[in-house]
Design an enzyme around this catalytic site. Sequence first.
Site, PDB file in Angstrom:
ATOM      1  N   CYS A 235       0.845  -1.187   0.000  1.00 41.12           N
ATOM      2  CA  CYS A 235       0.000   0.000   0.000  1.00 41.12           C
ATOM      3  C   CYS A 235       0.889   1.248   0.000  1.00 41.12           C
ATOM      4  CB  CYS A 235      -0.939   0.085   1.188  1.00 41.12           C
ATOM      5  SG  CYS A 235      -2.193  -1.178   1.224  1.00 41.12           S
TER       6      CYS A 235
ATOM      7  N   ARG B  50       6.257  -0.662  -4.224  1.00 42.16           N
ATOM      8  CA  ARG B  50       5.899  -1.195  -2.907  1.00 42.16           C
ATOM      9  C   ARG B  50       5.019  -2.434  -3.015  1.00 42.16           C
ATOM     10  NH1 ARG B  50       6.604   2.707   1.179  1.00 42.16           N
ATOM     11  NH2 ARG B  50       4.929   1.908   2.468  1.00 42.16           N
TER      12      ARG B  50
ATOM     13  N   TRP C  98      -2.535  -3.021  -1.609  1.00 42.27           N
ATOM     14  CA  TRP C  98      -2.116  -4.434  -1.604  1.00 42.27           C
ATOM     15  C   TRP C  98      -3.113  -5.136  -0.696  1.00 42.27           C
ATOM     16  CZ3 TRP C  98      -0.356  -8.220   1.801  1.00 42.27           C
ATOM     17  CH2 TRP C  98       0.305  -9.309   1.210  1.00 42.27           C
TER      18      TRP C  98
ATOM     19  N   ASN D  51      -2.908   3.404   4.666  1.00 42.66           N
ATOM     20  CA  ASN D  51      -1.887   2.361   4.573  1.00 42.66           C
ATOM     21  C   ASN D  51      -1.748   1.772   5.970  1.00 42.66           C
ATOM     22  OD1 ASN D  51       0.407   0.839   4.211  1.00 42.66           O
ATOM     23  ND2 ASN D  51       1.803   2.584   4.067  1.00 42.66           N
ATOM     24  N   GLY D  52      -1.820   0.438   6.086  1.00 43.57           N
ATOM     25  CA  GLY D  52      -1.702  -0.200   7.397  1.00 43.57           C
ATOM     26  C   GLY D  52      -2.841  -1.166   7.625  1.00 43.57           C
TER      27      GLY D  52
ATOM     28  N   GLU E 228      19.253 -18.308  -0.301  1.00 47.23           N
ATOM     29  CA  GLU E 228      18.962 -17.022  -0.932  1.00 47.23           C
ATOM     30  C   GLU E 228      18.782 -17.184  -2.450  1.00 47.23           C
ATOM     31  OE1 GLU E 228      17.902 -14.294  -0.046  1.00 47.23           O
ATOM     32  OE2 GLU E 228      18.390 -12.916  -1.663  1.00 47.23           O
TER      33      GLU E 228
ATOM     34  N   LYS F 124      15.343 -16.288  -4.554  1.00 47.03           N
ATOM     35  CA  LYS F 124      15.294 -15.422  -5.745  1.00 47.03           C
ATOM     36  C   LYS F 124      14.558 -16.137  -6.874  1.00 47.03           C
ATOM     37  CE  LYS F 124      15.973 -12.543  -4.253  1.00 47.03           C
ATOM     38  NZ  LYS F 124      16.377 -11.898  -3.044  1.00 47.03           N
TER      39      LYS F 124
ATOM     40  N   GLU G 157      10.774 -16.407  -6.057  1.00 49.13           N
ATOM     41  CA  GLU G 157      10.103 -15.107  -6.161  1.00 49.13           C
ATOM     42  C   GLU G 157       9.881 -14.673  -7.599  1.00 49.13           C
ATOM     43  OE1 GLU G 157      11.047 -11.650  -3.095  1.00 49.13           O
ATOM     44  OE2 GLU G 157      12.870 -12.616  -3.796  1.00 49.13           O
TER      45      GLU G 157
ATOM     46  N   HIS H  85      18.895 -38.463   4.836  1.00 52.55           N
ATOM     47  CA  HIS H  85      17.943 -38.482   5.955  1.00 52.55           C
ATOM     48  C   HIS H  85      16.527 -38.143   5.495  1.00 52.55           C
ATOM     49  CE1 HIS H  85      21.302 -39.051   8.641  1.00 52.55           C
ATOM     50  NE2 HIS H  85      21.925 -38.107   7.954  1.00 52.55           N
TER      51      HIS H  85
ATOM     52  N   LYS I 190       7.173  -4.913  -1.939  1.00 53.68           N
ATOM     53  CA  LYS I 190       8.566  -4.605  -1.599  1.00 53.68           C
ATOM     54  C   LYS I 190       8.715  -4.355  -0.114  1.00 53.68           C
ATOM     55  CE  LYS I 190      12.864  -3.482  -2.500  1.00 53.68           C
ATOM     56  NZ  LYS I 190      13.754  -4.629  -2.742  1.00 53.68           N
TER      57      LYS I 190
HETATM   58  O1  M6R Z   1      12.895  -4.438   3.831  1.00 54.62           O
HETATM   59  P1  M6R Z   1      13.328  -5.708   4.472  1.00 54.62           P
HETATM   60  O2  M6R Z   1      14.737  -6.055   4.215  1.00 54.62           O
HETATM   61  O3  M6R Z   1      13.028  -5.741   5.947  1.00 54.62           O
HETATM   62  O4  M6R Z   1      12.435  -6.831   3.805  1.00 54.62           O
HETATM   63  C1  M6R Z   1      12.501  -8.158   4.235  1.00 54.62           C
HETATM   64  C2  M6R Z   1      11.876  -9.105   3.233  1.00 54.62           C
HETATM   65  O5  M6R Z   1      10.523  -8.772   3.049  1.00 54.62           O
HETATM   66  C3  M6R Z   1      12.586  -9.058   1.880  1.00 54.62           C
HETATM   67  O6  M6R Z   1      13.937  -9.351   1.997  1.00 54.62           O
HETATM   68  C4  M6R Z   1      11.942 -10.071   0.911  1.00 54.62           C
HETATM   69  O7  M6R Z   1      12.186 -11.369   1.320  1.00 54.62           O
HETATM   70  C5  M6R Z   1      12.477  -9.802  -0.504  1.00 54.62           C
HETATM   71  N1  M6R Z   1      11.400  -9.736  -1.435  1.00 54.62           N
HETATM   72  C6  M6R Z   1      13.419 -10.850  -0.959  1.00 54.62           C
HETATM   73  O8  M6R Z   1      13.859 -10.661  -2.271  1.00 54.62           O
END
Ligand code: M6R
Length: 592
Positions: free
Chosen positions: A2, A26, A72, A98-99, A464, A468, A471, A487, A587
Amino acid sequence: MCGIVCYIGKKPEKILIEKLKRLEYRGYDSAGIAVKSDKGFDIFKAKGEIKNLESKVKEIDNSYLGIGHTRWATHGKPDEANAHPHISTDKKWVIVHNGIIENYSSLRDKLIGFGYEFYSETDTEIIAKLLQYYDNGNALETIRQTISVLKGSFALGIMKQDVDGIFFAKSKSPLFISKNEENVMVASDIICFKNFGDTFYQLSDGVFGFASSKKIEFYDKFGSVNIKEEKLDLNEMDDENKYEHFMLKEIYETKPAIKNISEFYSKQRLLEIFENLNVKNIRKIKLVGCGTAYHAALMGADMIEKATDIDCEVVVASEFRYSEPRIGEDTIVILISQSGETADTLAAFELAKQKGAITIGIINIEYSALAKKVDYLLPIKAGVEVAVASTKAYSAQLLVLYLLSQALGNKVKNSEIDLSTVKTLINDFDYGTTKELQDLAEYLRYNDKLFMIGRGKDYFTALEASLKIKETSYINSDTYYAGELKHGFLALIEEDTFVIVFATDKKLIDKTISNAEEARARGAKIILFTPFDIDKGITDKFFKVFKVKKTDDRLQCIENITMWQLIAYYISVNKGINPDKPRNLAKSVTVE
Ligand code: M6R
């Protein structure tokens, strides 16, 4: 997650659309604006992208203020009824929010009892109705009363039919104001103020107020308050993009970010930052973050434990509060966040502070709520990150965690701060060969599942890399410790299943390769990711050996991840997915 933007000035409908586009990063699934002219309010809403809204918005004669929103979905699906702005039944109040209002259900029941009817499923609509319910002719007093019954988080932009200006209120969701002569803008992110104002106000929790072309007033529940005007740092706001996608641009900004960090953190500066930190009583260190930041925390714990000999524990931010952590004055809590606005990380900070722990923030957005609150701030100097998938910020977090490990090691064990590794990283840094990365991405794109394995820090890199790919390509990519294969995980291997093996630590490579052999023997296609030369006898058995540049062991993790960020990017593009805006994700995750 949002975003709101409000504008006082001519043709708000045009400006609001332009600024909502800046908030797109965002994450959102519908958008809307309300514009006030001498004929009253005009409201436009659309599901999906801002361009859908843009095509609906008509030019309005004599319009002079307006509020806009990207939503959102949390309460109720992303459709026009649920999209903001929301309006009171008497049509006098229009709001964007927003919230999340946590007590919305009981407030809604109460209002229904008073005869109010609701047209949406949102928590926000109750705020519009409450404003009508409390309306006593004094708008600021009505707003004060309304927000006093709200539980949860909110940044609000409000218009009232008979008032020429914008009301605003903030609690736990970011809100900023900037002015330029007679024009005023209220927004969730200062990125909206680019090419608008030179200064801005950052609202604190509990602050509400009023802005018009003549004045801006701030209040809290006790009365009028002053807020310091801050200078806008435009260098931090480079969100222009010449690449096809922000994700690609941002991956290629990793090396510049590493250089920025190394210029910013000299040995002297690291010593100064922690000059007053008393480490004598420190018994444990907790590292907290979400998603990518959590993965950085895993890596950071390893670096800090080795440098300080103090026990480190990593906790996902959303679990921290509920794990009843045994922390106190003998604990350092390191909070890692790109945005500095992640609700769970902020809540973890509040608990750490309540319990008397020392807090260190590793944060990109230096004007964020978290950055302003922590005892020690270590900015990661990565510049604006727009793509939902975090890339350069992760690498910058790793580097700053390394510097922190050196600074703490120096305080605790009197050890030398070693910055030579950073120079080596800059000299060595290599993004790989585009053609090779694209070819690998092309192999991987056709899989609906992938497995990644590794030992030690390679396992963290695999986590990680896997995130990626999930996502940006929606492939179910799963990660296991290499030693765990026998295991349980081996049962998942079928003929031609891709297993990506991370083996970048010399001490562990033979063991990891043995695990890869176990998977291969059961039909897996092995992609070995390593900086080392491997015997032909072994490489012949694998589908591919994929080489990464070798650098100092402690920073090898940065070299390693960059290539996988690029591979994830190419898989996404090859699949026709927009990597900057993966489905369902935002984001900045400002709700729990
Ligand atoms: O802004 P932040 O680093 O606190 O965000 C944490 C996660 O939401 C963020 O890293 C999310 O996992 C990303 N989309 C990963 O690419």
